[in-house]
Design a protein around this motif. Structure first.
Motif, PDB file in Angstrom:
ATOM      1  N   ALA A 145       0.821  -1.215   0.000  1.00  0.00           N
ATOM      2  CA  ALA A 145       0.000   0.000   0.000  1.00  0.00           C
ATOM      3  C   ALA A 145       0.851   1.260   0.000  1.00  0.00           C
ATOM      4  O   ALA A 145       0.322   2.373   0.051  1.00  0.00           O
ATOM      5  CB  ALA A 145      -0.939   0.001   1.201  1.00  0.00           C
ATOM      6  N   LYS A 146       2.177   1.077  -0.056  1.00  0.00           N
ATOM      7  CA  LYS A 146       3.114   2.200  -0.086  1.00  0.00           C
ATOM      8  C   LYS A 146       2.940   3.135   1.103  1.00  0.00           C
ATOM      9  O   LYS A 146       3.015   4.367   0.974  1.00  0.00           O
ATOM     10  CB  LYS A 146       2.986   2.977  -1.402  1.00  0.00           C
ATOM     11  N   ASP A 148       0.266   3.729   2.879  1.00  0.00           N
ATOM     12  CA  ASP A 148      -1.079   4.277   3.086  1.00  0.00           C
ATOM     13  C   ASP A 148      -1.760   3.447   4.167  1.00  0.00           C
ATOM     14  O   ASP A 148      -2.172   2.307   3.926  1.00  0.00           O
ATOM     15  CB  ASP A 148      -1.877   4.210   1.780  1.00  0.00           C
ATOM     16  N   LEU A 151      -5.410   2.222   3.494  1.00  0.00           N
ATOM     17  CA  LEU A 151      -5.435   1.175   2.479  1.00  0.00           C
ATOM     18  C   LEU A 151      -4.902  -0.133   3.047  1.00  0.00           C
ATOM     19  O   LEU A 151      -5.465  -1.209   2.793  1.00  0.00           O
ATOM     20  CB  LEU A 151      -4.616   1.597   1.262  1.00  0.00           C
ATOM     21  N   SER A 155      -7.031  -3.589   3.609  1.00  0.00           N
ATOM     22  CA  SER A 155      -6.505  -4.772   2.943  1.00  0.00           C
ATOM     23  C   SER A 155      -6.243  -5.893   3.923  1.00  0.00           C
ATOM     24  O   SER A 155      -6.308  -7.074   3.550  1.00  0.00           O
ATOM     25  CB  SER A 155      -5.218  -4.410   2.186  1.00  0.00           C
ATOM     26  N   ILE A 163      -5.762  -4.059  -2.686  1.00  0.00           N
ATOM     27  CA  ILE A 163      -4.807  -2.969  -2.919  1.00  0.00           C
ATOM     28  C   ILE A 163      -4.787  -2.547  -4.382  1.00  0.00           C
ATOM     29  O   ILE A 163      -4.948  -1.362  -4.708  1.00  0.00           O
ATOM     30  CB  ILE A 163      -3.399  -3.367  -2.446  1.00  0.00           C
ATOM     31  N   ALA A 166      -8.048  -0.888  -5.407  1.00  0.00           N
ATOM     32  CA  ALA A 166      -8.191   0.477  -4.898  1.00  0.00           C
ATOM     33  C   ALA A 166      -7.270   1.439  -5.627  1.00  0.00           C
ATOM     34  O   ALA A 166      -7.679   2.555  -5.999  1.00  0.00           O
ATOM     35  CB  ALA A 166      -7.906   0.504  -3.405  1.00  0.00           C
ATOM     36  N   LEU A 167      -6.023   1.044  -5.873  1.00  0.00           N
ATOM     37  CA  LEU A 167      -5.077   1.936  -6.546  1.00  0.00           C
ATOM     38  C   LEU A 167      -5.536   2.282  -7.960  1.00  0.00           C
ATOM     39  O   LEU A 167      -5.314   3.403  -8.441  1.00  0.00           O
ATOM     40  CB  LEU A 167      -3.694   1.289  -6.585  1.00  0.00           C
ATOM     41  N   GLY A 171      -7.105   5.052  -5.067  1.00  0.00           N
ATOM     42  CA  GLY A 171      -6.708   4.770  -3.691  1.00  0.00           C
ATOM     43  C   GLY A 171      -7.881   4.431  -2.794  1.00  0.00           C
ATOM     44  O   GLY A 171      -9.022   4.301  -3.245  1.00  0.00           O
ATOM     45  N   TYR A 172      -7.589   4.309  -1.519  1.00  0.00           N
ATOM     46  CA  TYR A 172      -8.628   3.913  -0.561  1.00  0.00           C
ATOM     47  C   TYR A 172      -9.702   4.987  -0.394  1.00  0.00           C
ATOM     48  O   TYR A 172      -9.405   6.178  -0.337  1.00  0.00           O
ATOM     49  CB  TYR A 172      -8.024   3.623   0.806  1.00  0.00           C
ATOM     50  N   SER A 173     -10.922   4.549  -0.323  1.00  0.00           N
ATOM     51  CA  SER A 173     -12.057   5.373   0.101  1.00  0.00           C
ATOM     52  C   SER A 173     -13.138   4.412   0.555  1.00  0.00           C
ATOM     53  O   SER A 173     -13.121   3.229   0.204  1.00  0.00           O
ATOM     54  CB  SER A 173     -12.591   6.264  -1.035  1.00  0.00           C
TER      55      SER A 173
END
Length: 253
Positions: A145-146, A148, A151, A155, A163, A166-167, A171-173
């Motif tokens: 998730a780098k 995040d 995220l 996950s 992941i 979402a990316l 991204g996450y929401s």
């Protein structure tokens, strides 16, 4: 983990001077206590809850502080051990909050991590092994998730397949999490898939240093004492009015 539902009025007046030079102090104590208690309750409610304040166990990490139950806090040394081994030592507090959400520290598979290694839910019966596996899995999704946190948390609940999904969608929401949940539930023929509110559920036990409200492991709320003190200082000199609700009304209770 993946595919599992995670779990009251008088007008303002003057105070009469009493003949006993010290009696005003005694007479004023109940008034002061009532005022302070009422203000403290007001602050508590304004910060989001009407629960009584209770003590909690605090677990800290460079990334923030978790308020969790004693059942969870007892695992802090093991969490720290495996977090450092996996390069996520700064997230000890967050992992404590995850365990509070996952099991409250009352189940053997404390991190509900068995599915991350292909086992059925709750198959792990050694708390240390559950933490070892769970922390490793958290470190892996955090890397994917780098960094995040939201995220990575979602996950951990959905599985790392979330992941990439979402990316590709910014991204996450919460919306993306809900879409993924519906998609996976339909594919598996289930009524629901995972916990779309997992991030919120974990973060209610965690203070990342940017907020003041901390929720205890038993669900009650606490707050930043220094912030409350600063708010109270703004109202020094305002008159006391029995039943008054707002400072703007000329005084308040």
């Amino acid at each position: 983990m993946q595919g599992v539902l995670k779990k009251g009025a008088k007008a303002a007046g003057t105070i009469a001077i009493l003949k006993n030079p010290f009696s005003w102090i005694i007479a004023g104590i109940p008034l002061l206590l009532t005022s302070l208690f009422g203000f403290a309750l007001f602050i508590s409610i304004s910060l989001g809850g009407e629960n009584q304040l209770e003590s909690g166990m605090s677990g800290e990490g460079a990334g923030g502080t978790a308020q969790v139950s004693s059942e969870v806090m007892r695992y802090e040394p093991l969490i720290r051990k495996y977090a450092e081994q996996n390069g996520v030592g700064e997230y000890v507090g967050l992992i404590l909050a995850m365990i509070q959400q996952e099991s409250g520290g009352r189940e053997l598979d404390v991190m509900q991590s068995s599915e991350s290694i292909g086992l059925p839910p709750g198959a792990i019966t050694d708390p240390e092994y559950s933490i070892q596996v769970g922390v490793k899995h958290f470190a892996e999704v955090m890397k994917q998730a780098k960094g995040d946190v939201n995220l990575a948390l979602q996950s951990y609940n959905f599985g790392d397949g979330f992941i990439g999904y979402a990316l590709e969608r910014g991204g996450y929401s919460k919306e993306v999490a809900t879409q993924f949940s519906h998609r996976m539930a339909a594919r598996e023929g289930w009524s629901r898939y995972g916990d779309v509110n997992y991030v919120d559920h974990v973060m209610q036990y965690y203070n990342d240093g940017n907020g003041s409200v901390v929720v205890m492991g038993d669900g009650s709320q606490s707050f930043d004492v220094e912030e409350v003190h600063n708010i109270m200082k703004q109202y020094l000199g305002r008159p006391y009015v029995w039943g008054g609700r707002t400072p703007a009304a000329g005084g308040f209770d």
